[in-house]
Write an enzyme that holds these catalytic residues in place. Sequence first.
Site, short mmCIF file in Angstrom:
data_model
loop_
_atom_site.label_atom_id
_atom_site.label_comp_id
_atom_site.label_asym_id
_atom_site.label_seq_id
_atom_site.Cartn_x
_atom_site.Cartn_y
_atom_site.Cartn_z
N TYR A 142 -4.71 8.17 16.37
CA TYR A 142 -6.00 7.47 16.09
C TYR A 142 -6.25 6.35 17.40
CZ TYR A 142 -6.75 8.56 11.30
OH TYR A 142 -7.14 9.26 10.05
N LYS A 189 6.95 15.32 12.45
CA LYS A 189 7.01 16.75 12.87
C LYS A 189 7.78 16.70 14.17
CE LYS A 189 5.65 20.97 13.08
NZ LYS A 189 5.86 21.75 11.67
N ASP A 245 -2.92 10.07 6.50
CA ASP A 245 -4.29 10.03 6.05
C ASP A 245 -4.50 11.27 5.32
OD1 ASP A 245 -7.20 9.64 5.93
OD2 ASP A 245 -7.44 11.15 7.71
N ASP A 249 -4.79 12.15 0.84
CA ASP A 249 -5.77 12.48 0.23
C ASP A 249 -5.19 13.88 -0.86
OD1 ASP A 249 -7.76 11.22 1.66
OD2 ASP A 249 -9.17 13.06 1.80
C1 IPM Z 1 -9.18 6.50 5.32
C2 IPM Z 1 -10.26 7.18 5.90
C3 IPM Z 1 -10.40 6.62 7.39
C4 IPM Z 1 -9.23 6.93 8.09
C5 IPM Z 1 -11.73 6.96 8.11
C6 IPM Z 1 -12.88 6.71 7.46
C7 IPM Z 1 -11.89 6.51 9.73
O1 IPM Z 1 -10.14 8.45 6.03
O2 IPM Z 1 -9.17 5.30 5.38
O3 IPM Z 1 -8.08 7.24 5.00
O4 IPM Z 1 -9.11 8.23 8.72
O5 IPM Z 1 -8.39 6.37 8.10
MN MN Z 2 -8.70 9.18 4.85
#
Ligand code: IPM
Ligand code: MN
Length: 363
Positions: A142, A189, A245, A249
């Site tokens: 990032y 990893k 990240d 999800d």
């Molecule tokens: C999160 C989001 C962000 C990230 C994006 C919007 C930059 O997906 O907070 O998980 O990747 O961190």
């Molecule tokens: Mn995210």
Amino acid sequence: MKKRIAVLPGDGIGREVTAESVKVLECIASAYGHEFVFEEAQIGHEAIEATGNPLPDTTLDLLHRSDAILFGAVGHPKYDNDPTLKVRPEQGLLRMRKELGLYANIRPVKLFDALLHASAIKPEILKGADILFFRELTGDVYFGEKGRKDNNSTAYDLMIYSQQEVERIAHMAFRAARTRKGKVTSVDKANVLESSRLWREVVQRVGHDYPDVELEHLFVDAAAMKLIQSPRNFDVVLTGNLFGDILTDEASQIAGSMGMLASASVGDRKGLYEPIHGSAHDITGKGVANPLASILSTALMLDISFGLKDEADTVVRAVEMTLEEGYRTADIADRHTPAEKILGTAQMGSKVVASITKVATEV
Ligand code: IPM
Ligand code: MN
């Protein structure tokens, strides 16, 4: 207690869900005799439209003046469909995390019993799952060097971690494990990546300071599989920015929906509280978004930034009661939910507020 809260609704459903969280915080303030002063500022696409900058200086000033930050979402399909645009809404969020030194993103994944049947995963696999993610938030690909070369025909993003960056979040994760089931699963990893081998080395070393905590290492591909196969085997998960990240999800499905997962971004100073979901332009303006992820983020704010444990518990209990009464937003409805119990964003927020009033007067 008097606190200043910066409110950054941002883009898409960010505005709709954040409005419900403000309602919740106002209700908590009046039930417990606090004063919360809210001040709103722009971020993301709306800030670009207004000022050309996804994180304007006026917003940064407000953040520095506030005790805690409530954030909604950033993003817009315009940018997703045009990768050549140089100024992007997400830059606002990333810069805010970096400027405020918010290196740890804490994402609790816990299934409310009432939602056992809302998930796509079998109830017998899910029941009792309770995971606390520590996602590193200001390093990795990032923030590593990125660019183009060879006449724009090649692109790169550097995956980079320093020892100190790994150490500070590792300590946080081990300390949290001590208050829970006493296990840390570190995800990397290391069979392929040098940055992951440093990650593992540092986590092992930090682990020696916590002999009472069990430490397990998993490769990210295996972790992705095991999260769904046996979610109960996890307690605290410690991982980098990109892996965290993606895995959170995925893990949101353990809690039933992306619309249920709250998060706290913390460092050495003030905290930022954000749902893990994005701007969701496909449902923006329809009033159907689930506000519970944002509302549960206010519970994290009350607890972590303000030390108001009872108030935080009240918010979580109120969400639980609302779900037990059968109320659902569309994303967490299952085939057993009758139509009259499916609520829009503002109605769900109002139900939680009503439950808070009940819980607060019970005690
Ligand atoms: C999160 C989001 C962000 C990230 C994006 C919007 C930059 O997906 O907070 O998980 O990747 O961190
Ligand atoms: Mn995210």
